[in-house]
Design an enzyme around this catalytic site. Structure first.
Site, mmCIF file in Angstrom:
data_model
loop_
_atom_site.group_PDB
_atom_site.id
_atom_site.type_symbol
_atom_site.label_atom_id
_atom_site.label_comp_id
_atom_site.label_asym_id
_atom_site.label_seq_id
_atom_site.Cartn_x
_atom_site.Cartn_y
_atom_site.Cartn_z
ATOM 1 N N LYS A 104 0.811 -1.082 -0.009
ATOM 2 C CA LYS A 104 -0.015 -0.021 -0.071
ATOM 3 C C LYS A 104 0.932 1.183 -0.084
ATOM 4 O O LYS A 104 2.103 1.195 0.231
ATOM 5 C CB LYS A 104 -0.956 0.071 1.142
ATOM 6 N N PRO A 153 9.473 -4.756 0.331
ATOM 7 C CA PRO A 153 10.729 -4.309 1.281
ATOM 8 C C PRO A 153 10.072 -4.108 2.722
ATOM 9 O O PRO A 153 9.089 -3.724 2.874
ATOM 10 C CB PRO A 153 11.420 -2.971 0.823
ATOM 11 N N LEU A 189 5.583 0.603 3.282
ATOM 12 C CA LEU A 189 4.501 -0.084 2.108
ATOM 13 C C LEU A 189 3.516 -1.141 2.859
ATOM 14 O O LEU A 189 3.010 -1.752 1.967
ATOM 15 C CB LEU A 189 5.616 -0.641 1.224
ATOM 16 N N GLY A 190 3.636 -1.267 3.955
ATOM 17 C CA GLY A 190 2.585 -2.226 4.609
ATOM 18 C C GLY A 190 2.762 -3.501 4.364
ATOM 19 O O GLY A 190 1.733 -4.549 4.337
ATOM 20 N N GLY A 191 3.870 -4.192 3.990
ATOM 21 C CA GLY A 191 4.001 -5.438 3.711
ATOM 22 C C GLY A 191 3.845 -6.645 4.706
ATOM 23 O O GLY A 191 2.926 -7.357 4.380
ATOM 24 N N ASP A 219 -2.717 -1.064 10.435
ATOM 25 C CA ASP A 219 -2.876 -0.915 8.843
ATOM 26 C C ASP A 219 -3.590 -2.069 8.473
ATOM 27 O O ASP A 219 -3.816 -2.124 7.287
ATOM 28 C CB ASP A 219 -1.422 -0.917 8.102
HETATM 29 O O1 C5P Z 1 -0.266 -0.908 15.170
HETATM 30 P P1 C5P Z 1 1.352 -1.006 14.606
HETATM 31 O O2 C5P Z 1 1.779 -1.999 15.162
HETATM 32 O O3 C5P Z 1 1.364 -0.914 13.236
HETATM 33 O O4 C5P Z 1 1.978 0.416 15.097
HETATM 34 C C1 C5P Z 1 3.509 0.379 15.431
HETATM 35 C C2 C5P Z 1 3.779 1.558 16.261
HETATM 36 O O5 C5P Z 1 3.677 2.849 15.749
HETATM 37 C C3 C5P Z 1 2.950 1.489 17.745
HETATM 38 O O6 C5P Z 1 3.561 0.766 18.711
HETATM 39 C C4 C5P Z 1 2.660 2.932 17.843
HETATM 40 O O7 C5P Z 1 4.026 3.369 18.651
HETATM 41 C C5 C5P Z 1 2.944 3.462 16.588
HETATM 42 N N1 C5P Z 1 1.525 4.173 15.966
HETATM 43 C C6 C5P Z 1 1.131 5.392 16.416
HETATM 44 N N2 C5P Z 1 -0.229 5.757 15.919
HETATM 45 C C7 C5P Z 1 -0.695 4.906 15.043
HETATM 46 C C8 C5P Z 1 -0.177 3.781 14.688
HETATM 47 C C9 C5P Z 1 1.026 3.551 15.069
HETATM 48 O O8 C5P Z 1 1.726 5.905 17.269
HETATM 49 N N3 C5P Z 1 -1.860 5.363 14.515
#
Ligand code: C5P
Length: 276
Positions: free
Chosen positions: A9, A91, A96-98, A133
């Protein structure tokens, strides 16, 4: 056996609206799937086996494919063993949300393989438990996402962006660090709803609030943007928390490239009940 493509994405715009009490950030972002794919193949097996084309990627519980399988087992109460084949082309640590796409694709694939008929809306909710995501991939491939990123407003197909290239520098960036490095600017920013309606009316304004914190973590990104402008791209913006830069234009490419390049990338969509 089931074998599905797992798309990357990009974020056509990404605004950070606030820091929340739970530590996450409130986002407003236009997400779009593109035709850069991993491939996930699953078959029922007597024991668990996980093969990945990229030996630098863990094949244990750190991998979102394994976490999606465990979540599916917990939610359904089913127990089974799988042979998993993951062909990586997207990558990692690239914005890129892989990994998120792999998790969503795994949930969709298991639902098919085991004929469990769990509604897509439910799978999307399960995905949100694993990462912000993941739910997006259960849209048709174009969505306005808010909350942590997991609240999905599906959108109609957008006009294809002309000559889109993805440039992945030789370094990745940690999402958590970028968010940590961010100071939210509550004023003086374009309103995300206005940005969305401009996009839907073919007046795109590409923007990413995570670009400044990513550049302060990785100042080389600024150098890359400058170089990419010099070779002829007229629009350059980061996707997600980086490090990939989305570039629009018709560049004169040097013979050797100090980055990974994906050329002539196209938006992609899925149709109802099918995957990408
Ligand atoms: O949800 P995900 O595991 O993809 O997020 C990784 C890290 O990015 C989270 O632990 C958080 O620190 C940060 N994050 C955030 N706000 C978001 C998405 C992610 O602060 N909306």
């Amino acid at each position: 056996m089931i074998s599905l493509k797992s798309p990357a994405k990009i974020n056509l715009f990404l605004r950070v609206l606030a820091k929340r009490a739970d530590g996450y950030h409130e986002l407003a972002s236009l997400f779009q799937t593109v035709d850069l794919y991993d491939r996930i193949s699953l078959s029922l097996n007597e024991e668990d086996k996980f093969y990945c084309s990229d030996s630098s990627i863990p094949t244990d519980a750190r991998n979102l494919v394994c976490r999606a399988i465990n979540l599916f087992k917990n939610k359904t109460g089913l127990n089974f063993h799988l042979k998993i084949d993951l062909e990586k082309n997207i990558p990692a640590m690239a914005g890129l949300g892989g990994g998120s796409s792999n998790a969503a694709t795994t949930l969709f694939a298991l639902n098919r393989l085991l004929n469990t008929r769990i509604p897509m809306t439910e799978l999307s909710r399960w995905g949100a438990e694993l990462g912000s995501d993941i739910s997006f991939f259960f849209s048709a491939g174009t969505a306005y996402c808010t909350g942590r990123g997991e609240i999905i407003e599906p959108l109609e197909q957008l006009a294809q962006c002309s000559t889109l290239y993805l440039v992945k520098p030789p370094f990745g960036i940690s999402t958590a660090l970028v968010f940590k490095n961010l100071s939210v600017n509550y004023e003086n920013n374009p309103c995300p709803r206005q940005m969305l309606s401009a996009f839907c009316n073919s007046r795109p304004h590409f923007h990413n609030d995570l670009e400044n914190p990513a550049c302060s973590l990785e100042p080389n990104l600024i150098f890359y943007k400058k170089k990419l402008k010099e070779i002829g791209f007229y629009e350059i913006f980061m996707t997600g928390s980086g490090s990939t830069l989305c570039c629009i234009g018709q560049p004169i490419l040097p013979l050797s490239l100090p980055f990974q390049l994906f050329q002539e990338v196209r938006y992609t969509r899925r149709s109802l009940n099918e995957w990408y």
